[in-house]
Design a protein around this motif. Sequence first.
Motif, PDB file in Angstrom:
ATOM      1  N   ILE A  34       0.875  -1.177   0.000  1.00  0.00           N
ATOM      2  CA  ILE A  34       0.000   0.000   0.000  1.00  0.00           C
ATOM      3  C   ILE A  34       0.905   1.219   0.000  1.00  0.00           C
ATOM      4  O   ILE A  34       1.859   1.290   0.778  1.00  0.00           O
ATOM      5  N   SER A  35       0.614   2.166  -0.872  1.00  0.00           N
ATOM      6  CA  SER A  35       1.463   3.352  -0.989  1.00  0.00           C
ATOM      7  C   SER A  35       0.636   4.628  -1.007  1.00  0.00           C
ATOM      8  O   SER A  35      -0.526   4.627  -1.404  1.00  0.00           O
ATOM      9  N   ALA A  36       1.285   5.686  -0.561  1.00  0.00           N
ATOM     10  CA  ALA A  36       0.661   7.011  -0.553  1.00  0.00           C
ATOM     11  C   ALA A  36       1.768   8.062  -0.639  1.00  0.00           C
ATOM     12  O   ALA A  36       2.948   7.756  -0.430  1.00  0.00           O
ATOM     13  N   CYS A  37       1.365   9.272  -0.940  1.00  0.00           N
ATOM     14  CA  CYS A  37       2.304  10.389  -1.006  1.00  0.00           C
ATOM     15  C   CYS A  37       1.712  11.566  -0.244  1.00  0.00           C
ATOM     16  O   CYS A  37       0.551  11.917  -0.454  1.00  0.00           O
ATOM     17  N   ARG A  38       2.508  12.139   0.655  1.00  0.00           N
ATOM     18  CA  ARG A  38       2.062  13.307   1.414  1.00  0.00           C
ATOM     19  C   ARG A  38       3.146  14.371   1.335  1.00  0.00           C
ATOM     20  O   ARG A  38       4.296  14.115   1.676  1.00  0.00           O
ATOM     21  N   ASN A  39       2.768  15.538   0.846  1.00  0.00           N
ATOM     22  CA  ASN A  39       3.701  16.665   0.733  1.00  0.00           C
ATOM     23  C   ASN A  39       4.980  16.284  -0.005  1.00  0.00           C
ATOM     24  O   ASN A  39       6.071  16.651   0.403  1.00  0.00           O
ATOM     25  N   GLY A  40       4.840  15.497  -1.082  1.00  0.00           N
ATOM     26  CA  GLY A  40       5.986  15.105  -1.888  1.00  0.00           C
ATOM     27  C   GLY A  40       6.797  13.954  -1.314  1.00  0.00           C
ATOM     28  O   GLY A  40       7.807  13.561  -1.898  1.00  0.00           O
ATOM     29  N   SER A  41       6.389  13.403  -0.209  1.00  0.00           N
ATOM     30  CA  SER A  41       7.105  12.295   0.427  1.00  0.00           C
ATOM     31  C   SER A  41       6.323  10.996   0.243  1.00  0.00           C
ATOM     32  O   SER A  41       5.158  10.907   0.640  1.00  0.00           O
ATOM     33  N   ASP A  42       6.987  10.001  -0.369  1.00  0.00           N
ATOM     34  CA  ASP A  42       6.352   8.716  -0.627  1.00  0.00           C
ATOM     35  C   ASP A  42       6.568   7.774   0.548  1.00  0.00           C
ATOM     36  O   ASP A  42       7.620   7.781   1.181  1.00  0.00           O
ATOM     37  N   HIS A  43       5.574   6.942   0.801  1.00  0.00           N
ATOM     38  CA  HIS A  43       5.724   5.897   1.816  1.00  0.00           C
ATOM     39  C   HIS A  43       4.877   4.706   1.391  1.00  0.00           C
ATOM     40  O   HIS A  43       3.860   4.848   0.716  1.00  0.00           O
ATOM     41  N   GLY A  44       5.318   3.532   1.789  1.00  0.00           N
ATOM     42  CA  GLY A  44       4.572   2.323   1.496  1.00  0.00           C
ATOM     43  C   GLY A  44       4.911   1.242   2.491  1.00  0.00           C
ATOM     44  O   GLY A  44       5.954   1.285   3.147  1.00  0.00           O
ATOM     45  N   TYR A  69       3.247   4.605  10.403  1.00  0.00           N
ATOM     46  CA  TYR A  69       3.361   5.895   9.731  1.00  0.00           C
ATOM     47  C   TYR A  69       2.355   5.993   8.581  1.00  0.00           C
ATOM     48  O   TYR A  69       1.720   7.033   8.380  1.00  0.00           O
ATOM     49  N   LEU A  70       2.185   4.884   7.828  1.00  0.00           N
ATOM     50  CA  LEU A  70       1.242   4.905   6.709  1.00  0.00           C
ATOM     51  C   LEU A  70      -0.183   5.155   7.204  1.00  0.00           C
ATOM     52  O   LEU A  70      -0.951   5.868   6.547  1.00  0.00           O
ATOM     53  N   HIS A  71      -0.530   4.608   8.339  1.00  0.00           N
ATOM     54  CA  HIS A  71      -1.849   4.861   8.934  1.00  0.00           C
ATOM     55  C   HIS A  71      -2.074   6.360   9.089  1.00  0.00           C
ATOM     56  O   HIS A  71      -3.103   6.892   8.670  1.00  0.00           O
ATOM     57  N   ASP A  72      -1.099   7.039   9.665  1.00  0.00           N
ATOM     58  CA  ASP A  72      -1.229   8.485   9.871  1.00  0.00           C
ATOM     59  C   ASP A  72      -1.321   9.229   8.537  1.00  0.00           C
ATOM     60  O   ASP A  72      -2.095  10.177   8.402  1.00  0.00           O
ATOM     61  N   MET A  73      -0.549   8.776   7.556  1.00  0.00           N
ATOM     62  CA  MET A  73      -0.621   9.408   6.226  1.00  0.00           C
ATOM     63  C   MET A  73      -2.017   9.269   5.635  1.00  0.00           C
ATOM     64  O   MET A  73      -2.569  10.234   5.103  1.00  0.00           O
ATOM     65  N   LEU A  74      -2.575   8.060   5.722  1.00  0.00           N
ATOM     66  CA  LEU A  74      -3.875   7.828   5.077  1.00  0.00           C
ATOM     67  C   LEU A  74      -5.014   8.581   5.757  1.00  0.00           C
ATOM     68  O   LEU A  74      -6.061   8.781   5.147  1.00  0.00           O
ATOM     69  N   LEU A  75      -4.813   8.991   6.979  1.00  0.00           N
ATOM     70  CA  LEU A  75      -5.817   9.846   7.625  1.00  0.00           C
ATOM     71  C   LEU A  75      -5.792  11.255   7.041  1.00  0.00           C
ATOM     72  O   LEU A  75      -6.766  11.986   7.151  1.00  0.00           O
ATOM     73  N   GLU A  76      -4.674  11.620   6.400  1.00  0.00           N
ATOM     74  CA  GLU A  76      -4.506  12.982   5.868  1.00  0.00           C
ATOM     75  C   GLU A  76      -4.633  13.089   4.358  1.00  0.00           C
ATOM     76  O   GLU A  76      -5.130  14.091   3.857  1.00  0.00           O
TER      77      GLU A  76
END
Length: 179
Positions: A34-44, A69-76
């Motif tokens: 599972i991947s996401a990007c927040r403020n130009g920063s990728d995480h998976g 960390y991904l949990h917190d990203m996906l909330l945003e």
Amino acid sequence: MSATAALDIAPAPAPISDAFRSTMRRFPATVTVISACRNGSDHGMTATAVTSLSMDPPSLIICLNNRTYLHDMLLEVPEFAVSILTDRQAAVSEGFSGKIAPERRFDAADWVRHERGMMVLNSAHASVVCRRMGAVPYGTHTIFIGQVVDTRHSDDTIALMYENSKYCAPQHALPASQN
């Protein structure tokens, strides 16, 4: 008040908790990143708690531990991607499970940036890009509901599975007439 307390969830007694963990190890599951990007920063991260939810509208759910960390990203962030790994991508799974530093994980395979911003594995068995429609906390995890906005799949690969702490690949069962 925690989400667990708000829902009046009682902790499971140790014997049932241990038995459930042992039983769930025997549920074969498809391995995804599972991947996401927040403020130009990728995480998976690697996950197996992914399944379809509805065909109308097309949607799926993913379950993430609320300490990640991904949990917190996906909330945003409004969107995320799920890349289903092939039976030849166990090393990708291992890397996204913590064996590679988060900032280096996307260097290890043929990741491409989807037009919606997050990374998607180009050689994946399948991939799904979703718009987050809801997040339901329960116990130690949150169930994220994603409405599908894009998909792709390969007819020439086999999905990577995980069962009882081992990677495996599905085998098609023989028809009943051949048993």
